[in-house]
Design a protein around this motif. Sequence first.
Motif, short mmCIF file in Angstrom:
data_model
loop_
_atom_site.label_atom_id
_atom_site.label_comp_id
_atom_site.label_asym_id
_atom_site.label_seq_id
_atom_site.Cartn_x
_atom_site.Cartn_y
_atom_site.Cartn_z
N THR A 16 0.76 -1.20 0.15
CA THR A 16 -0.11 0.05 -0.03
C THR A 16 1.00 1.31 -0.06
O THR A 16 1.74 1.43 0.97
CB THR A 16 -0.82 0.11 1.38
N GLN A 67 -2.09 6.31 -1.92
CA GLN A 67 -3.37 5.65 -2.29
C GLN A 67 -4.28 5.78 -0.74
O GLN A 67 -5.45 5.76 -0.52
CB GLN A 67 -3.18 4.24 -2.63
N TYR A 68 -3.49 5.52 0.19
CA TYR A 68 -4.04 5.52 1.76
C TYR A 68 -4.73 6.50 2.20
O TYR A 68 -5.98 6.63 2.74
CB TYR A 68 -2.95 4.64 2.60
N THR A 76 -5.59 13.43 -6.48
CA THR A 76 -5.33 12.05 -6.75
C THR A 76 -6.26 11.52 -7.50
O THR A 76 -6.07 10.33 -8.35
CB THR A 76 -5.62 11.05 -5.40
#
Length: 421
Positions: free
Chosen positions: A177, A181-182, A412
């Motif tokens: 991960t 993205q987290y 994002t």
Amino acid sequence: MASRLGAKRPGKSKDRAAKKDGKRWSFGRKGKKTKATAVGDAMDLAFVADDEHAGDPDDGSGLKGAGKEQKKRGKPSPPVIGAMVLILVLAGTAGWLAVQAPETLRRIEAAHGLGQGVPVLLPDGTPRFADAAQAAPEEEVPLDPVDMPVTLTPSRNDQLLERLRVGRVPRVAPDGTAPWQYYARPFPQDDKRPRIAIIVTGLGQSEAATHAAIDRLPGAVTFAFIPSAENLQTKVDEARSKGHEVLLSVPMQPLGFPANDPGPNTLLSNLSDEENARRLEASLAAFTGYVGVTSKTDSGTDFLTQRESLRGVLLQVQRRGLIYLDLWQVSGSKAAAVSKELSLPRAISDLQIDRIPSGIGIDAQLGQLERLAQANGVAVGFADVSNPVSLERLSVWAAGLRDRGIVLAPVTAVVNKQADR
């Protein structure tokens, strides 16, 4: 003898006076009442009386003809009488309406409500018409991504942090991960509408400006914080609690350095890759919870054109699982090309929204940003938090964006969706 000499007899004098009086107060010239309203008769009476006195043949003036002529001119004509009557009727009607209007309005509203909510039944007691909600249920309108209730992940996840001498810096988790993205704000990637990402830079320096941006702008707007500001983690946590993605603004060598110095840990083209990596780590340790890095807005105009120095820095950004936003402040920037070589997730700013820091200038740039999004599917713009007009115009613009078929997206959501430059 007296009668022969023309002496006046008392009886005839009285009769003549009576006739004279009767003629003077008659309703018409010949003593016949004319067809008129009571108001017209009264007006006629007054004018006739005045004319008789003014032109009395027995007043000694000898102007009998003049008196008759004045009587003709003084008497109101039928059109004047009609106009007076019309004015009185209109005045009375207006007064009546003023008194009765509230009651009339109440009765009309009550009439509109008659029959509402009363079902129409057949003889057997069943409804004559099917309920509208059951017959044709309304199609639920999908919730717009901008309005989605969002709760971002906590700003600190130890699985995504590496402890160094300067502090905790991001890293890719053992399960693969990446921090970007987290910490990203959720966004439906299947949304087909053109996307616009807005980045507000310079947060953290001014307490008032930072709180104004957090309070006024929609959660889909991305914030870029300066690493040298105080109490950064508290401000970052507050911004993320409102749904904002966060970037880290890294100071880079500007034109005119060192006279133009953007602050401590500035990345310089004359330093080794190791030293620039150390300075970058010092900035990365300022706070946690960001999805990527960008250049500080008053810096980078020289460093971003130095391909080799820039490559060493962007390699560290890629290794730590972050994205890079190129503010595109210099035409010779190599950031987009180097990011593609390194497979580094990247976004590129198309324009500065408040380049002309006025309401008209900002609105014009926002319009240009919409045209770019319609043409390319994606557009990115940035503005500085220090200009309160920017916040005000952005807030108004974002409220009506979806009505124009465009969606406001976090940074994002536009990663790797722009053409190479």
